[in-house]
Design a protein around this motif. Structure first.
Motif, short mmCIF file in Angstrom:
data_model
loop_
_atom_site.label_atom_id
_atom_site.label_comp_id
_atom_site.label_asym_id
_atom_site.label_seq_id
_atom_site.Cartn_x
_atom_site.Cartn_y
_atom_site.Cartn_z
N SER A 1 0.84 -1.20 0.00
CA SER A 1 0.00 0.00 0.00
C SER A 1 0.87 1.25 0.00
O SER A 1 2.04 1.21 0.41
N ASP A 2 0.31 2.36 -0.42
CA ASP A 2 1.08 3.61 -0.55
C ASP A 2 1.65 4.07 0.79
O ASP A 2 2.68 4.75 0.83
N GLU A 3 1.01 3.73 1.89
CA GLU A 3 1.48 4.13 3.22
C GLU A 3 2.21 2.99 3.93
O GLU A 3 2.43 3.05 5.14
N GLY A 4 2.59 1.97 3.19
CA GLY A 4 3.20 0.80 3.79
C GLY A 4 4.69 0.92 4.01
O GLY A 4 5.33 1.93 3.68
N LEU A 5 5.27 -0.14 4.54
CA LEU A 5 6.71 -0.24 4.76
C LEU A 5 7.18 -1.63 4.31
O LEU A 5 6.45 -2.61 4.46
N PHE A 6 8.41 -1.67 3.80
CA PHE A 6 9.01 -2.92 3.32
C PHE A 6 10.38 -3.06 3.94
O PHE A 6 11.22 -2.16 3.82
N LEU A 7 10.63 -4.18 4.61
CA LEU A 7 11.95 -4.42 5.20
C LEU A 7 12.61 -5.60 4.50
O LEU A 7 12.05 -6.69 4.42
N LEU A 8 13.82 -5.35 4.01
CA LEU A 8 14.63 -6.36 3.35
C LEU A 8 15.80 -6.73 4.25
O LEU A 8 16.64 -5.88 4.57
N HIS A 9 15.85 -7.98 4.69
CA HIS A 9 16.94 -8.50 5.52
C HIS A 9 17.76 -9.43 4.64
O HIS A 9 17.27 -10.47 4.19
N THR A 10 19.00 -9.05 4.34
CA THR A 10 19.77 -9.82 3.35
C THR A 10 21.26 -9.81 3.65
O THR A 10 21.78 -8.86 4.26
N ILE A 11 21.93 -10.85 3.21
CA ILE A 11 23.40 -10.83 3.14
C ILE A 11 23.79 -9.88 2.02
O ILE A 11 23.10 -9.77 1.01
N GLY A 12 24.89 -9.16 2.20
CA GLY A 12 25.36 -8.24 1.17
C GLY A 12 26.85 -8.40 0.92
O GLY A 12 27.58 -8.96 1.75
N GLY A 13 27.28 -7.94 -0.23
CA GLY A 13 28.69 -7.99 -0.59
C GLY A 13 29.25 -6.61 -0.84
O GLY A 13 28.50 -5.66 -1.11
N ASN A 14 30.56 -6.49 -0.81
CA ASN A 14 31.22 -5.20 -0.97
C ASN A 14 31.36 -4.79 -2.43
O ASN A 14 31.65 -3.63 -2.71
N GLU A 15 31.18 -5.74 -3.34
CA GLU A 15 31.32 -5.46 -4.77
C GLU A 15 30.16 -6.07 -5.53
O GLU A 15 29.62 -7.11 -5.14
N SER A 16 29.78 -5.45 -6.63
CA SER A 16 28.71 -5.98 -7.47
C SER A 16 29.22 -7.17 -8.27
O SER A 16 30.27 -7.10 -8.91
N VAL A 17 28.47 -8.28 -8.22
CA VAL A 17 28.86 -9.49 -8.93
C VAL A 17 27.67 -10.02 -9.74
O VAL A 17 26.52 -9.64 -9.51
N GLY A 18 27.97 -10.92 -10.67
CA GLY A 18 26.93 -11.54 -11.47
C GLY A 18 26.91 -13.05 -11.30
O GLY A 18 26.22 -13.75 -12.04
N SER A 19 27.67 -13.56 -10.32
CA SER A 19 27.71 -15.00 -10.07
C SER A 19 28.12 -15.21 -8.61
O SER A 19 28.39 -14.24 -7.89
N THR A 20 28.19 -16.45 -8.20
CA THR A 20 28.56 -16.74 -6.82
C THR A 20 29.77 -17.67 -6.79
O THR A 20 30.24 -18.14 -7.82
N ASP A 21 30.25 -17.94 -5.59
CA ASP A 21 31.38 -18.86 -5.42
C ASP A 21 31.03 -20.23 -6.00
O ASP A 21 29.95 -20.76 -5.73
N PRO A 22 31.92 -20.82 -6.82
CA PRO A 22 31.60 -22.10 -7.49
C PRO A 22 31.28 -23.24 -6.54
O PRO A 22 30.39 -24.05 -6.81
N TRP A 23 31.98 -23.31 -5.39
CA TRP A 23 31.70 -24.40 -4.45
C TRP A 23 30.33 -24.23 -3.81
O TRP A 23 29.55 -25.18 -3.71
N ILE A 24 30.01 -23.01 -3.37
CA ILE A 24 28.71 -22.73 -2.76
C ILE A 24 27.59 -23.04 -3.75
O ILE A 24 26.57 -23.63 -3.41
#
Length: 374
Positions: free
Chosen positions: A247-270
């Motif tokens: 809703s227009d008066e709503g709130l959204f909370l995003l709880h996430t792991i973050g990285g220091n650099e922008s990437v397009g893939s992840t660690d191969p083992w993970i």
């Protein structure tokens, strides 16, 4: 001769991090198979992790080992074909399309509820706790949820969406303690079973659904530890869905792991063994994808708390393995230990972060103070 060359190269790399081969420090490597050195240089963390799973090497303090590796930046000096292919695939393909998204549910979240019951707190919260004046995992998870719901300013009767609801612990707490009506969505069949039972007789609806298919409006939205599966090609779509459903008066909370650099893939083992097609977002990627849709209200960083959470999970996992009737194969136990403690080391080194990002559609009006204490 060639074997000695590979060993010397690895020793020189590790020396920069204060790590020795067959040394006496808890973070030193105990090598049982000398083929390890060539495998590290040619396969990077994929080879390092697989070799650990196969018993080629040990370390008494894996978290400290990875803390030193990452803090010294040694991982940047080993570029392997698997790393390059992963980056190329992430650039060329959308690895998180709906047709692909179920792979992480099958590979990880459907492993078996007994595993996660043995590792997590009683409500099976599989995300970072908030270790404010506590040394207890259960309390840290309860404080995390209280922190989130206080930031969202929940009021009785509100309609709330939980994107990626897991086993339903957050939805249960929100309904019980704040009197709200929660709709939780997940793509894991195993999570749905537990969440529906956990939230039985509460105003909670658990749906087996991809987040892209949500088409209903809510007063509040939160997403805890799910954004890591969205993928950078879908970040804009994710925030568009959240805006459409809020809703227009709503709130959204995003709880996430973050990285220091922008990437397009992840660690191969993970990606191969733990979270297929996962991806850690950067701050720039989040703000770029949400620009024009939301106003940033708060950005809370408490990354060290994930180190404490992972260490607690690892202790619980080891205890669970020692008491479980059926037990787990040694190969699996080593894989899971490597996962938990390598990630713990990354949070300790601050190459991984933990963020809570609070967003609103139009911006809060007045002298609003966002909660920090619980």
């Amino acid at each position: 001769m060639l074997e000695n060359f590979f060993r010397t190269q690895v020793e020189q790399l590790l020396d920069r991090a204060g790590i020795a081969i067959n040394g006496s420090a808890p973070w030193d490597m105990d090598v049982h198979d000398n083929r390890l050195f060539q495998r590290i240089l040619t396969q990077g963390n994929l080879g390092l992790g697989e070799a650990y799973m196969e018993g080629w090497w040990d370390c008494r303090a894996l978290d400290e080992f990875f803390f030193r590796i990452l803090r010294a930046g040694i991982n940047r000096n080993v570029v392997t074909p698997s790393l390059l292919l992963g980056a190329l695939a992430g650039h060329l393909f959308n690895l998180q399309l709906p047709s692909r998204s179920l792979s992480v549910a099958r590979k990880h979240y459907n492993l078996g509820n007994d595993l996660f019951r043995g590792m997590l707190d009683s409500n099976m919260n599989y995300s970072c706790g908030y270790w404010h004046n506590t040394a207890d995992l259960q309390e840290a998870q309860e404080q995390k949820l209280k922190l989130i719901f206080n930031k969202l300013m929940l009021e009785p009767g509100m309609k709330v969406l939980d994107i990626g609801c897991g086993w339903g612990g957050a939805a249960k707490t929100a309904a019980e303690q704040y009197g709200v009506h929660v709709t939780g969505v997940t793509i894991s069949t195993e999570q749905v079973k537990v969440a529906r039972e956990l939230c039985r007789n509460l105003p909670v609806t658990i749906r087996l659904l991809d987040y892209r298919d949500i088409d209903e409006q809510f007063d509040r939205i939160y997403s805890i530890g799910m954004f890591e599966h969205v993928g950078y090609k879908n970040y804009r779509t994710y925030f568009e869905v959240a805006r459409r459903c809020l809703s227009d008066e709503g709130l959204f909370l995003l709880h996430t792991i973050g990285g220091n650099e922008s990437v397009g893939s992840t660690d191969p083992w993970i990606s191969r063994y733990i979270f297929p097609n996962s991806m850690i977002p950067s701050a720039r990627q989040i703000t770029s994808a949400s620009e024009g849709l939301f106003v940033l209200e708060d950005w809370h960083v408490f990354s060290h708390d994930y180190y404490l959470t992972l260490k607690s999970w690892e202790r619980n996992f080891e205890e669970h393995c020692n008491t479980a009737r059926s037990g787990y194969p040694v190969h699996f136990r080593r894989m899971w230990r490597y996962y938990l403690l390598s990630c713990a080391g990354a949070f300790l080194a601050r190459t991984l972060q933990l963020w809570q990002v609070l967003l609103s559609p139009k911006g809060l009006v007045g002298p609003v103070r966002i909660a920090r204490e619980v």
